[in-house]
Enzyme design. Sequence first.
Site, PDB file in Angstrom:
ATOM      1  N   TYR A 191      -3.879   2.268   3.138  1.00 36.42           N
ATOM      2  CA  TYR A 191      -5.312   2.478   1.793  1.00 36.42           C
ATOM      3  C   TYR A 191      -6.141   2.129   2.972  1.00 36.42           C
ATOM      4  CZ  TYR A 191      -8.036   0.966  -2.162  1.00 36.42           C
ATOM      5  OH  TYR A 191      -9.277   0.728  -2.863  1.00 36.42           O
TER       6      TYR A 191
ATOM      7  N   GLU B  22      -8.282   0.293 -10.752  1.00 37.83           N
ATOM      8  CA  GLU B  22      -9.605  -0.747 -11.076  1.00 37.83           C
ATOM      9  C   GLU B  22      -9.334  -1.481 -12.790  1.00 37.83           C
ATOM     10  OE1 GLU B  22     -10.925  -2.242  -8.602  1.00 37.83           O
ATOM     11  OE2 GLU B  22     -10.467  -0.621  -7.718  1.00 37.83           O
TER      12      GLU B  22
ATOM     13  N   TRP C  12      -4.744  -6.299  -5.969  1.00 36.11           N
ATOM     14  CA  TRP C  12      -4.489  -4.864  -5.440  1.00 36.11           C
ATOM     15  C   TRP C  12      -3.165  -3.743  -5.326  1.00 36.11           C
ATOM     16  CZ3 TRP C  12      -6.658  -0.887  -7.605  1.00 36.11           C
ATOM     17  CH2 TRP C  12      -6.640   0.209  -6.941  1.00 36.11           C
TER      18      TRP C  12
END
Length: 185
Positions: A16, A38, A46
């Site tokens: 990522y 988000e 995350w």
Amino acid sequence: MPRCFWCSDDPLYMAYHDQEWGTPLRNAQGLFELLLLEGFQAGLSWITILRKRERYREVLYGFDVQRVAQMSDAEIDELMLDPGIIRNRLKLKAARRNAQAWLALEDPVAFLWSFVGGKPIINHFKDRTEVPAITPEALAMSKGLKKAGFTFVGPTICYALMQASGMVMDHTQDCDRYAELANGG
């Protein structure tokens, strides 16, 4: 390869970081996906969301904004039983509401990018102590999105969206991705 301070040695996180985070994204579906992810991330790490992203893609119709906007309460009830996602009714309802608000915008991509003047803000932070959690642009985006009917779009979420989508380039100078992205790569 030196990476940003927040990137662990998890292969999913490294991919990522190396391929997505901070790269300018102007694709409507990609931005819509990031906006929802988000929001799902609020209060969580995350990496938790990254590990569940593929399942979100399955249950949220590939982040098809039209279909997410049409989700019924019964479908949300069914999603609340799915252990592959974050089972939070408020966040799932926010996904539907945000899809509806997205569809009401004339040009969602231009709207989001307008908060940075249409081009990436390139930061030149030496280390993590310089990277903010909120900026004036993120505050403005949060207010603009809320006014347009979005939820789960506080300024911290908006700044994370700006970082992830390359609206701001916050790779620090000690990261291998910094030079490439700082030079418009």
